[in-house]
Design a protein around this motif. Structure first.
Motif, PDB file in Angstrom:
ATOM      1  N   ASP A   1       0.795  -1.539  -0.042  1.00  0.00           N
ATOM      2  CA  ASP A   1       0.140  -0.219   0.371  1.00  0.00           C
ATOM      3  C   ASP A   1       1.056   1.195  -0.096  1.00  0.00           C
ATOM      4  O   ASP A   1       1.597   1.767   0.753  1.00  0.00           O
ATOM      5  CB  ASP A   1      -0.659  -0.413   1.161  1.00  0.00           C
ATOM      6  N   THR A   2       1.223   1.711  -1.231  1.00  0.00           N
ATOM      7  CA  THR A   2       2.446   3.523  -0.981  1.00  0.00           C
ATOM      8  C   THR A   2       2.107   4.611  -0.584  1.00  0.00           C
ATOM      9  O   THR A   2       2.115   5.018  -0.392  1.00  0.00           O
ATOM     10  CB  THR A   2       2.444   3.547  -2.738  1.00  0.00           C
ATOM     11  N   ALA A   3       0.315   4.036   0.137  1.00  0.00           N
ATOM     12  CA  ALA A   3      -0.070   5.635   0.725  1.00  0.00           C
ATOM     13  C   ALA A   3       0.118   6.753  -0.223  1.00  0.00           C
ATOM     14  O   ALA A   3       0.875   8.137   0.630  1.00  0.00           O
ATOM     15  CB  ALA A   3       0.387   5.306   1.973  1.00  0.00           C
ATOM     16  N   GLU A   4       0.011   7.040  -1.625  1.00  0.00           N
ATOM     17  CA  GLU A   4       0.291   8.438  -2.342  1.00  0.00           C
ATOM     18  C   GLU A   4       0.113   9.152  -1.672  1.00  0.00           C
ATOM     19  O   GLU A   4       0.164  10.507  -1.949  1.00  0.00           O
ATOM     20  CB  GLU A   4       0.140   8.169  -3.697  1.00  0.00           C
ATOM     21  N   ASP A   5      -1.405   9.300  -1.288  1.00  0.00           N
ATOM     22  CA  ASP A   5      -1.837  10.412  -0.680  1.00  0.00           C
ATOM     23  C   ASP A   5      -0.712  10.963   0.949  1.00  0.00           C
ATOM     24  O   ASP A   5      -1.586  12.105   0.708  1.00  0.00           O
ATOM     25  CB  ASP A   5      -3.232  10.048   0.159  1.00  0.00           C
ATOM     26  N   VAL A   6      -0.404  10.504   1.734  1.00  0.00           N
ATOM     27  CA  VAL A   6       0.567  10.655   2.784  1.00  0.00           C
ATOM     28  C   VAL A   6       2.009  11.144   2.093  1.00  0.00           C
ATOM     29  O   VAL A   6       2.418  10.496   1.513  1.00  0.00           O
ATOM     30  CB  VAL A   6       1.345   9.748   3.200  1.00  0.00           C
ATOM     31  N   ARG A   7       1.763  12.513   1.893  1.00  0.00           N
ATOM     32  CA  ARG A   7       2.978  13.657   1.045  1.00  0.00           C
ATOM     33  C   ARG A   7       4.042  14.377   2.426  1.00  0.00           C
ATOM     34  O   ARG A   7       5.219  14.884   1.516  1.00  0.00           O
ATOM     35  CB  ARG A   7       2.316  14.057   0.065  1.00  0.00           C
ATOM     36  N   TYR A   8       2.882  14.373   2.754  1.00  0.00           N
ATOM     37  CA  TYR A   8       3.634  16.463   3.989  1.00  0.00           C
ATOM     38  C   TYR A   8       3.059  15.531   5.196  1.00  0.00           C
ATOM     39  O   TYR A   8       2.427  14.677   5.532  1.00  0.00           O
ATOM     40  CB  TYR A   8       3.082  17.645   3.824  1.00  0.00           C
ATOM     41  N   LEU A   9       3.434  16.644   5.924  1.00  0.00           N
ATOM     42  CA  LEU A   9       3.558  15.596   7.036  1.00  0.00           C
ATOM     43  C   LEU A   9       1.853  16.393   8.575  1.00  0.00           C
ATOM     44  O   LEU A   9       1.695  15.791   8.563  1.00  0.00           O
ATOM     45  CB  LEU A   9       4.347  17.424   8.170  1.00  0.00           C
ATOM     46  N   ASP A  10       1.390  17.499   7.462  1.00  0.00           N
ATOM     47  CA  ASP A  10       0.159  17.368   8.016  1.00  0.00           C
ATOM     48  C   ASP A  10      -0.320  15.770   7.541  1.00  0.00           C
ATOM     49  O   ASP A  10      -1.499  15.152   8.061  1.00  0.00           O
ATOM     50  CB  ASP A  10      -0.866  18.428   7.328  1.00  0.00           C
ATOM     51  N   ASP A  11      -0.467  14.917   6.363  1.00  0.00           N
ATOM     52  CA  ASP A  11      -0.741  13.951   6.101  1.00  0.00           C
ATOM     53  C   ASP A  11      -0.862  12.888   6.900  1.00  0.00           C
ATOM     54  O   ASP A  11      -1.796  12.108   7.737  1.00  0.00           O
ATOM     55  CB  ASP A  11      -0.415  14.159   4.710  1.00  0.00           C
ATOM     56  N   LEU A  12       0.588  13.116   7.515  1.00  0.00           N
ATOM     57  CA  LEU A  12       1.355  11.859   8.225  1.00  0.00           C
ATOM     58  C   LEU A  12       0.561  12.309   9.642  1.00  0.00           C
ATOM     59  O   LEU A  12       0.918  10.863   9.935  1.00  0.00           O
ATOM     60  CB  LEU A  12       3.107  12.354   8.615  1.00  0.00           C
ATOM     61  N   ALA A  13       0.616  13.954  10.102  1.00  0.00           N
ATOM     62  CA  ALA A  13      -0.048  13.498  11.471  1.00  0.00           C
ATOM     63  C   ALA A  13      -1.665  13.039  10.982  1.00  0.00           C
ATOM     64  O   ALA A  13      -1.949  12.651  12.750  1.00  0.00           O
ATOM     65  CB  ALA A  13      -0.406  14.662  11.848  1.00  0.00           C
ATOM     66  N   ALA A  14      -2.347  13.392  10.196  1.00  0.00           N
ATOM     67  CA  ALA A  14      -3.705  12.598  10.156  1.00  0.00           C
ATOM     68  C   ALA A  14      -4.103  10.964   9.756  1.00  0.00           C
ATOM     69  O   ALA A  14      -5.134  10.640  10.212  1.00  0.00           O
ATOM     70  CB  ALA A  14      -4.874  12.928   9.069  1.00  0.00           C
ATOM     71  N   THR A  15      -2.959  10.163   9.603  1.00  0.00           N
ATOM     72  CA  THR A  15      -2.365   8.340  10.215  1.00  0.00           C
ATOM     73  C   THR A  15      -2.606   8.271  11.266  1.00  0.00           C
ATOM     74  O   THR A  15      -3.193   6.886  11.637  1.00  0.00           O
ATOM     75  CB  THR A  15      -1.010   8.111   9.140  1.00  0.00           C
ATOM     76  N   THR A  16      -2.517   8.985  12.199  1.00  0.00           N
ATOM     77  CA  THR A  16      -2.136   8.415  13.489  1.00  0.00           C
ATOM     78  C   THR A  16      -1.205   8.098  14.102  1.00  0.00           C
ATOM     79  O   THR A  16      -1.415   7.025  14.762  1.00  0.00           O
ATOM     80  CB  THR A  16      -3.715   8.537  14.063  1.00  0.00           C
ATOM     81  N   MET A  17      -0.038   7.447  12.625  1.00  0.00           N
ATOM     82  CA  MET A  17       1.003   6.541  13.319  1.00  0.00           C
ATOM     83  C   MET A  17       1.498   6.519  14.470  1.00  0.00           C
ATOM     84  O   MET A  17       2.742   6.065  14.488  1.00  0.00           O
ATOM     85  CB  MET A  17       1.006   5.838  11.819  1.00  0.00           C
ATOM     86  N   LEU A  18       2.023   7.882  13.870  1.00  0.00           N
ATOM     87  CA  LEU A  18       2.949   8.927  15.208  1.00  0.00           C
ATOM     88  C   LEU A  18       2.109   9.250  16.616  1.00  0.00           C
ATOM     89  O   LEU A  18       1.729   9.886  16.744  1.00  0.00           O
ATOM     90  CB  LEU A  18       4.248   9.507  14.504  1.00  0.00           C
ATOM     91  N   THR A  19       3.411   9.076  18.080  1.00  0.00           N
ATOM     92  CA  THR A  19       2.875   9.482  18.763  1.00  0.00           C
ATOM     93  C   THR A  19       3.337  11.091  18.825  1.00  0.00           C
ATOM     94  O   THR A  19       3.635  11.572  18.335  1.00  0.00           O
ATOM     95  CB  THR A  19       3.740   9.252  20.412  1.00  0.00           C
ATOM     96  N   PRO A  20       2.495  11.993  20.062  1.00  0.00           N
ATOM     97  CA  PRO A  20       2.397  13.357  19.256  1.00  0.00           C
ATOM     98  C   PRO A  20       4.142  14.338  19.464  1.00  0.00           C
ATOM     99  O   PRO A  20       4.337  14.671  18.890  1.00  0.00           O
ATOM    100  CB  PRO A  20       1.529  14.402  20.818  1.00  0.00           C
ATOM    101  N   ALA A  21       4.816  12.561  20.487  1.00  0.00           N
ATOM    102  CA  ALA A  21       6.075  13.401  20.861  1.00  0.00           C
ATOM    103  C   ALA A  21       6.528  12.980  19.152  1.00  0.00           C
ATOM    104  O   ALA A  21       7.903  13.990  18.977  1.00  0.00           O
ATOM    105  CB  ALA A  21       6.903  12.556  21.784  1.00  0.00           C
ATOM    106  N   GLU A  22       6.611  12.489  18.562  1.00  0.00           N
ATOM    107  CA  GLU A  22       7.388  11.741  17.526  1.00  0.00           C
ATOM    108  C   GLU A  22       6.786  12.552  16.286  1.00  0.00           C
ATOM    109  O   GLU A  22       7.837  13.385  15.329  1.00  0.00           O
ATOM    110  CB  GLU A  22       7.108  10.435  17.145  1.00  0.00           C
ATOM    111  N   LEU A  23       5.844  13.450  15.801  1.00  0.00           N
ATOM    112  CA  LEU A  23       4.762  14.226  15.151  1.00  0.00           C
ATOM    113  C   LEU A  23       6.281  15.484  15.538  1.00  0.00           C
ATOM    114  O   LEU A  23       6.648  16.049  15.119  1.00  0.00           O
ATOM    115  CB  LEU A  23       4.290  14.556  15.201  1.00  0.00           C
ATOM    116  N   ARG A  24       5.998  16.025  17.418  1.00  0.00           N
ATOM    117  CA  ARG A  24       6.838  17.444  17.424  1.00  0.00           C
ATOM    118  C   ARG A  24       8.987  16.779  16.338  1.00  0.00           C
ATOM    119  O   ARG A  24       9.446  18.266  16.524  1.00  0.00           O
ATOM    120  CB  ARG A  24       7.096  17.230  19.225  1.00  0.00           C
ATOM    121  N   GLN A  25       9.363  15.917  16.705  1.00  0.00           N
ATOM    122  CA  GLN A  25      10.702  15.319  16.043  1.00  0.00           C
ATOM    123  C   GLN A  25      10.425  16.236  14.423  1.00  0.00           C
ATOM    124  O   GLN A  25      11.397  16.589  14.124  1.00  0.00           O
ATOM    125  CB  GLN A  25      11.618  14.298  16.418  1.00  0.00           C
ATOM    126  N   TYR A  26       9.571  15.329  14.377  1.00  0.00           N
ATOM    127  CA  TYR A  26       9.832  16.235  12.273  1.00  0.00           C
ATOM    128  C   TYR A  26       9.461  17.195  12.403  1.00  0.00           C
ATOM    129  O   TYR A  26       9.804  17.753  11.291  1.00  0.00           O
ATOM    130  CB  TYR A  26       8.345  14.870  12.112  1.00  0.00           C
TER     131      TYR A  26
END
Length: 211
Positions: free
Chosen positions: A71-96
């Protein structure tokens, strides 16, 4: 003194030259039609995928070909897209976010006993990518990823204890401004361990870790 003037070509020679030029044009045009009209120009809009990976060889966010149902997940291209997937914790997202992440690329590969998630992020500064990779690796220790896994130089990889019947392994590293995260999970610890090592070994060929 010699006089320089316009050379006059005989009428027959002009006709011959015209025929030759026309013939060359037809041959070149025909060659393009049969061999080159489907070639994609780099940077052209709406360009079709190239190769099995769907990317040009020079793609900086290069994910290795490590098999599985993708599943190439082509709709995930930027940080906002990544945040919407909820695959990262808030602390991890802060690092990005601190690293001023630009483009991201996500791929999920499903195997019979394991699932692999590869996440690549492009940061504007190579040293910032290295700092974020180290910070993310430290975060994993606080999440219970306490068992180290042998990995290539520059890569930090750990396994977490069994949680709810799931084993998870993660690896982080940076290479030339690219932040790489590999996540592997499954019901059997040994399979997760092996898949993590195999996936990292393949990914470092696509994005080399910084020394």
């Amino acid at each position: 003194m010699p006089r320089f003037g316009t050379r006059r070509w005989p009428t027959g020679d002009v006709a011959v030259h015209a025929v030759v030029i026309l013939t060359i044009a037809v041959l070149v045009g025909g060659s393009w039609w049969f061999a080159g009209r489907h070639l994609t120009h780099f940077g052209a809009p709406d360009e079709p995928p190239v190769g099995e990976d769907g990317r040009f060889p020079g793609e900086r966010l290069a994910i290795a070909e490590f098999g599985g149902a993708k599943d190439t997940a082509e709709d995930v291209r930027y940080l906002d897209d990544l945040a919407a997937t909820t695959m990262l914790t808030p602390a991890e997202l802060r690092q990005y976010d601190r690293g001023e992440t630009g483009r991201v690329r996500l791929r999920i590969a499903r195997f019979d006993h394991t699932t692999v998630t590869a996440l690549l992020a492009e940061l504007p500064q190579a040293d910032e990518a290295t700092a974020r990779a180290h910070a993310l690796a430290e975060l994993q220790l606080s999440y219970g990823f306490e068992v180290p896994v042998d990995a290539p130089a520059g890569v930090t990889a750990h396994l977490a204890p069994d949680v709810g019947g799931q084993h998870v392994g993660r690896a982080h590293y940076a290479g030339d401004g690219i932040l790489v995260r590999i996540d592997v999970r499954g019901a059997e610890r040994a399979r997760v361990h092996q898949r993590l090592m195999d996936t990292v070994d393949e990914q470092v060929k696509a994005v080399r870790p910084d020394a």
